[in-house]
Structure formats: structure tokens, C-alpha cells
Scaffold this active site. Sequence first.
Site, PDB file in Angstrom:
ATOM      1  N   LEU A   1      42.605  28.150  45.973  1.00 26.12           N
ATOM      2  CA  LEU A   1      41.474  27.885  45.092  1.00 26.12           C
ATOM      3  C   LEU A   1      41.812  28.315  43.668  1.00 26.12           C
ATOM      4  CD1 LEU A   1      38.494  28.929  47.391  1.00 26.12           C
ATOM      5  CD2 LEU A   1      39.618  26.710  47.154  1.00 26.12           C
TER       6      LEU A   1
ATOM      7  N   GLY B   1      44.515  34.436  53.908  1.00 25.47           N
ATOM      8  CA  GLY B   1      43.949  35.623  53.287  1.00 25.47           C
ATOM      9  C   GLY B   1      43.542  35.262  51.872  1.00 25.47           C
ATOM     10  N   GLY B   2      42.700  36.082  51.283  1.00 21.70           N
ATOM     11  CA  GLY B   2      42.248  35.783  49.928  1.00 21.70           C
ATOM     12  C   GLY B   2      41.662  34.396  49.865  1.00 21.70           C
ATOM     13  N   ASP B   3      42.163  33.601  48.930  1.00 15.26           N
ATOM     14  CA  ASP B   3      41.656  32.235  48.759  1.00 15.26           C
ATOM     15  C   ASP B   3      42.716  31.200  49.108  1.00 15.26           C
ATOM     16  OD1 ASP B   3      43.271  32.872  46.603  1.00 15.26           O
ATOM     17  OD2 ASP B   3      42.097  31.723  45.159  1.00 15.26           O
ATOM     18  N   GLU B   4      43.619  31.545  50.039  1.00 13.56           N
ATOM     19  CA  GLU B   4      44.671  30.628  50.465  1.00 13.56           C
ATOM     20  C   GLU B   4      44.458  30.161  51.896  1.00 13.56           C
ATOM     21  OE1 GLU B   4      48.661  31.623  47.926  1.00 13.56           O
ATOM     22  OE2 GLU B   4      48.522  32.382  49.960  1.00 13.56           O
TER      23      GLU B   4
END
Length: 173
Positions: free
Chosen positions: A51, A91-94
Amino acid sequence: IRLSEERLRHLSQHDTLTGLPNRILLNDRLAMALKRVGRFDVVLGVLMVDLDRFKEVNDSLGHHAGDQVLCEVAARLVCSVRQTDTVARLGGDEFIVLLPDLHHPAEAEAIARKFVAAISKPIDVEGTQVQISASIGICTSQEPCGDAEKLMHDVDAAMYLAKKNGRNGFHVY
């Protein structure tokens, strides 16, 4: 006891926020998909979805809003692919999307276009319209004994080129 074991297995293989497969389950499915390439003479597509400027959502609206955006993006990705495909959260925005059993590498590009369009639609977060976009890397494999680690490295490189080339789009490795 059986239900507890099943719940623990599910928790160990899925992201707690989105419910998507996590890295452990993704690696297993990637290994299986690579085996299918050799056995059935098909193409495996791998997409990495990151993102764009997601940190700004967390910074301006808070982490709760960021979590809602992640869940909505996850749902949009899942709705844009076949049931036999895998959408996983690294994880995160991946996110990573496995597209096994493609007939042509270009099919992965068509899916990436669907993702760009689906993600770019505004997301309602408690009355605030959040506009987000994504940079997507695409890598395909037709090798009977493809290397999962190299494939993940290549799709990551393609995603960073998509970011470098202006974001809100995709790049094919």
C-alpha cells in the site's frame, strides 16, 4: 481438545487481524504451487501488493483506522481472485498473492489491474473517506523446479520498481 488443537493450528497459520494466511502457510502453498508448475505445465503468478503511503493513514487517523483499511484491502484482494488462489499478509501493509495454474503470464497482469482498481476505491473509515493506492510487483514462473526464494526476491524487486515508477500501478519482473 480437538477444537483447541484446530484453533491453535489456525492461529499459527493465519494473520490475526485479517484472517489471511500468514508467511508460514504462504511458504507451504508456494512450494506446492511450484510443484504444480512442473507437473501440469502451468504458469505460477506471484504478486506483491504494497500500500502506498499507508503510514500517512496511521499517522493522521490512528492505528485503528489503519487496521480497518488493511482489513478492507484484504477483503478486496480476496474478492478479486479465484478461490484456488492465495492472498496472504506478510505483515504491515504488504500482501502476497499466489496465482497457480495460469495459462499465460499475462493473466497475472490482468489480476494486477483489477487490484489497482479495487484498492483505489475510497474506503469508509468511521465516516471518513480514505483514498489509498498500491504498488504491485509481478513475477511469473514456468520452471518445473522453480526457486521460491528467488521468486520472492524478484517479486519484491518488481514491487519497488512499481513504487519508483510513480506508485498506483504494477511492474513485471
